[in-house]
Design a protein around this motif. Structure first.
Motif, PDB file in Angstrom:
ATOM      1  N   LEU A  38     122.540  83.102  30.014  1.00 41.15           N
ATOM      2  CA  LEU A  38     121.958  82.686  31.284  1.00 41.15           C
ATOM      3  C   LEU A  38     121.936  83.865  32.258  1.00 41.15           C
ATOM      4  N   VAL A  39     120.756  84.177  32.768  1.00 39.34           N
ATOM      5  CA  VAL A  39     120.614  85.222  33.779  1.00 39.34           C
ATOM      6  C   VAL A  39     119.946  84.625  35.015  1.00 39.34           C
ATOM      7  N   LYS A  45     115.086  90.813  48.601  1.00 44.53           N
ATOM      8  CA  LYS A  45     115.570  91.424  49.833  1.00 44.53           C
ATOM      9  C   LYS A  45     117.067  91.742  49.819  1.00 44.53           C
ATOM     10  N   VAL A  46     117.773  91.473  48.723  1.00 41.71           N
ATOM     11  CA  VAL A  46     119.193  91.813  48.678  1.00 41.71           C
ATOM     12  C   VAL A  46     119.338  93.321  48.482  1.00 41.71           C
ATOM     13  N   VAL A  47     120.488  93.863  48.905  1.00 44.92           N
ATOM     14  CA  VAL A  47     120.704  95.310  48.861  1.00 44.92           C
ATOM     15  C   VAL A  47     120.893  95.808  47.443  1.00 44.92           C
ATOM     16  N   PHE A  48     121.681  95.068  46.651  1.00 42.80           N
ATOM     17  CA  PHE A  48     122.051  95.529  45.318  1.00 42.80           C
ATOM     18  C   PHE A  48     121.144  94.916  44.267  1.00 42.80           C
ATOM     19  N   GLN A  49     120.441  95.738  43.509  1.00 50.49           N
ATOM     20  CA  GLN A  49     119.559  95.330  42.420  1.00 50.49           C
ATOM     21  C   GLN A  49     118.571  94.230  42.830  1.00 50.49           C
ATOM     22  N   PRO A  50     117.771  94.469  43.859  1.00 48.78           N
ATOM     23  CA  PRO A  50     116.790  93.453  44.282  1.00 48.78           C
ATOM     24  C   PRO A  50     115.771  93.161  43.189  1.00 48.78           C
ATOM     25  N   GLY A  51     115.482  91.867  42.998  1.00 45.55           N
ATOM     26  CA  GLY A  51     114.479  91.448  42.028  1.00 45.55           C
ATOM     27  C   GLY A  51     114.881  91.574  40.574  1.00 45.55           C
ATOM     28  N   LYS A  52     116.120  92.002  40.312  1.00 46.10           N
ATOM     29  CA  LYS A  52     116.576  92.216  38.934  1.00 46.10           C
ATOM     30  C   LYS A  52     117.223  90.950  38.367  1.00 46.10           C
ATOM     31  N   PHE A  53     117.196  90.855  37.028  1.00 45.17           N
ATOM     32  CA  PHE A  53     117.975  89.828  36.358  1.00 45.17           C
ATOM     33  C   PHE A  53     119.433  90.288  36.301  1.00 45.17           C
ATOM     34  N   VAL A  54     120.347  89.394  36.645  1.00 48.50           N
ATOM     35  CA  VAL A  54     121.774  89.712  36.641  1.00 48.50           C
ATOM     36  C   VAL A  54     122.552  88.508  36.125  1.00 48.50           C
ATOM     37  N   PHE A  55     123.823  88.740  35.854  1.00 51.58           N
ATOM     38  CA  PHE A  55     124.738  87.647  35.550  1.00 51.58           C
ATOM     39  C   PHE A  55     125.527  87.316  36.806  1.00 51.58           C
ATOM     40  N   PRO A  56     125.882  86.057  37.005  1.00 50.50           N
ATOM     41  CA  PRO A  56     126.645  85.718  38.208  1.00 50.50           C
ATOM     42  C   PRO A  56     127.990  86.438  38.221  1.00 50.50           C
ATOM     43  N   VAL A 180     121.321  74.986  44.632  1.00 52.28           N
ATOM     44  CA  VAL A 180     121.958  76.284  44.856  1.00 52.28           C
ATOM     45  C   VAL A 180     120.961  77.422  44.657  1.00 52.28           C
ATOM     46  N   VAL A 181     120.141  77.303  43.629  1.00 51.73           N
ATOM     47  CA  VAL A 181     119.141  78.332  43.325  1.00 51.73           C
ATOM     48  C   VAL A 181     117.806  77.920  43.938  1.00 51.73           C
ATOM     49  N   HIS A 182     117.311  78.761  44.846  1.00 50.73           N
ATOM     50  CA  HIS A 182     116.026  78.464  45.491  1.00 50.73           C
ATOM     51  C   HIS A 182     115.427  79.760  46.039  1.00 50.73           C
ATOM     52  N   ALA A 183     114.257  79.660  46.623  1.00 50.87           N
ATOM     53  CA  ALA A 183     113.483  80.846  47.005  1.00 50.87           C
ATOM     54  C   ALA A 183     114.168  81.744  48.017  1.00 50.87           C
ATOM     55  N   GLU A 184     115.103  81.207  48.803  1.00 50.18           N
ATOM     56  CA  GLU A 184     115.775  82.018  49.824  1.00 50.18           C
ATOM     57  C   GLU A 184     117.238  82.276  49.491  1.00 50.18           C
ATOM     58  N   ALA A 185     117.674  81.912  48.302  1.00 46.85           N
ATOM     59  CA  ALA A 185     119.067  82.110  47.910  1.00 46.85           C
ATOM     60  C   ALA A 185     119.255  83.497  47.300  1.00 46.85           C
ATOM     61  N   GLU A 186     120.501  83.855  47.025  1.00 45.95           N
ATOM     62  CA  GLU A 186     120.775  85.148  46.385  1.00 45.95           C
ATOM     63  C   GLU A 186     120.106  85.212  45.022  1.00 45.95           C
ATOM     64  N   LEU A 187     120.181  84.108  44.264  1.00 48.02           N
ATOM     65  CA  LEU A 187     119.446  83.995  43.009  1.00 48.02           C
ATOM     66  C   LEU A 187     118.305  83.021  43.215  1.00 48.02           C
ATOM     67  N   VAL A 188     117.098  83.442  42.873  1.00 51.75           N
ATOM     68  CA  VAL A 188     115.925  82.625  43.133  1.00 51.75           C
ATOM     69  C   VAL A 188     115.462  81.877  41.889  1.00 51.75           C
ATOM     70  N   GLU A 189     116.027  82.218  40.737  1.00 52.37           N
ATOM     71  CA  GLU A 189     115.605  81.591  39.484  1.00 52.37           C
ATOM     72  C   GLU A 189     116.694  81.780  38.431  1.00 52.37           C
ATOM     73  N   LEU A 190     116.890  80.781  37.585  1.00 51.43           N
ATOM     74  CA  LEU A 190     117.792  80.876  36.441  1.00 51.43           C
ATOM     75  C   LEU A 190     116.978  80.788  35.159  1.00 51.43           C
ATOM     76  N   HIS A 204     120.854  96.367  34.226  1.00 56.52           N
ATOM     77  CA  HIS A 204     121.584  97.605  34.463  1.00 56.52           C
ATOM     78  C   HIS A 204     122.134  98.124  33.137  1.00 56.52           C
ATOM     79  N   SER A 205     122.189  99.438  32.984  1.00 60.38           N
ATOM     80  CA  SER A 205     122.584 100.032  31.701  1.00 60.38           C
ATOM     81  C   SER A 205     123.961  99.569  31.237  1.00 60.38           C
ATOM     82  N   MET A 206     124.924  99.457  32.150  1.00 58.52           N
ATOM     83  CA  MET A 206     126.256  99.012  31.742  1.00 58.52           C
ATOM     84  C   MET A 206     126.228  97.558  31.296  1.00 58.52           C
TER      85      MET A 206
END
Length: 244
Positions: A38-39, A45-56, A180-190, A204-206
């Motif tokens: 799950l990503v 608009k977030v500072v760290f990795q904007p628009g990227k897929f991440v893990f919580p 919790v996940v919506h267009a204005e939240a930290e995560l916009v999609e799961l 991210h490479s790591m």
């Protein structure tokens, strides 16, 4: 042995900062032949990795060591978490596992816990980010977590974390918080993605290093706390991969 993937060039001109303890949770669905993870897609608009897929995930909070749990972390997991350098106390190891659960619920609405018949005063301690657990009659349950990797951000970065990457099976999800996940939240999609999916190449490479470790562990069968855990850290001007 996996060599760390070369990291994309990042600004390393900042003053030395001590890494802050952090935890990341990778939820895995093994119901099909190819496991899925799950990503979440971060807001643009977030500072760290904007628009990227991440893990919580995120840094450990002061309250994480005080939260009541349904079951404590296994001793074998505690041993892994206290390995590597700098060393941490068993109480800090427990806080890291609890932080992974808190961050996952806070960012995705998926809460890993266990329903209890009687809270016996525990609900009063489940405040703030933990309110959803109390409302659902849940206590967080870190007993099903497995450590996949540990990585420390190199010196000179604007943010530095000493991150423990955990994994847990999708069956550990005991409650879902809607909205919790919506267009204005930290995560916009799961999104659930198969391991090896091209969509994961943008991570991210790591994080990609950690996913390769996870894929190898899953290919070997049921997860075990006895397996070696990679510890990525910077030494002598380059990445070093030790094992815990």
């Amino acid at each position: 042995m996996n060599e760390p993937e070369k990291e994309e060039k990042e600004d390393d001109s900042h003053p030395y900062r001590r890494p802050k303890d952090a935890a990341t949770l990778i939820l895995v669905d093994r119901s099909a032949s190819v496991p899925k993870v799950l990503v979440g897609k971060r807001h643009d608009k977030v500072v760290f990795q904007p628009g990227k897929f991440v893990f919580p995930g995120g840094r450990v909070d002061a309250t994480d060591s005080k939260i009541p749990v349904a079951a404590d972390i296994p001793k074998a997991l505690e041993k892994k978490l206290t390995g590597g350098s700098p060393k941490i106390a068993p109480a800090r190891a427990r806080a890291l596992a609890v932080a992974a659960i808190r961050e996952a619920c806070e960012e995705t609405g998926l809460c890993l816990g266990r329903k209890v018949a009687r809270m016996n005063g525990a609900a009063a301690k489940l405040t703030g980010e933990w309110t959803s657990f109390a409302e659902a009659g849940l206590l967080p349950d870190p007993s099903g977590l497995f450590l996949i990797a540990r990585a420390i951000t190199p010196p000179g970065r604007i943010r530095r974390f000493d991150t423990r990457f955990f994994t847990a099976d999708v069956s550990s999800i005991a409650h879902r918080v809607e909205g919790v996940v919506h267009a204005e939240a930290e995560l916009v999609e799961l999104v659930w993605l198969e391991l090896g999916s091209p969509s994961l190449e943008g991570l991210h490479s790591m994080t990609k290093n950690v996913l390769r470790e996870l894929a190898q562990r899953l290919a070997m069968g049921p997860l075990s706390h006895a397996a070696e855990v990679p510890f990525y850290h910077f030494q002598g001007g380059d990445w070093r991969r030790d094992t815990i």
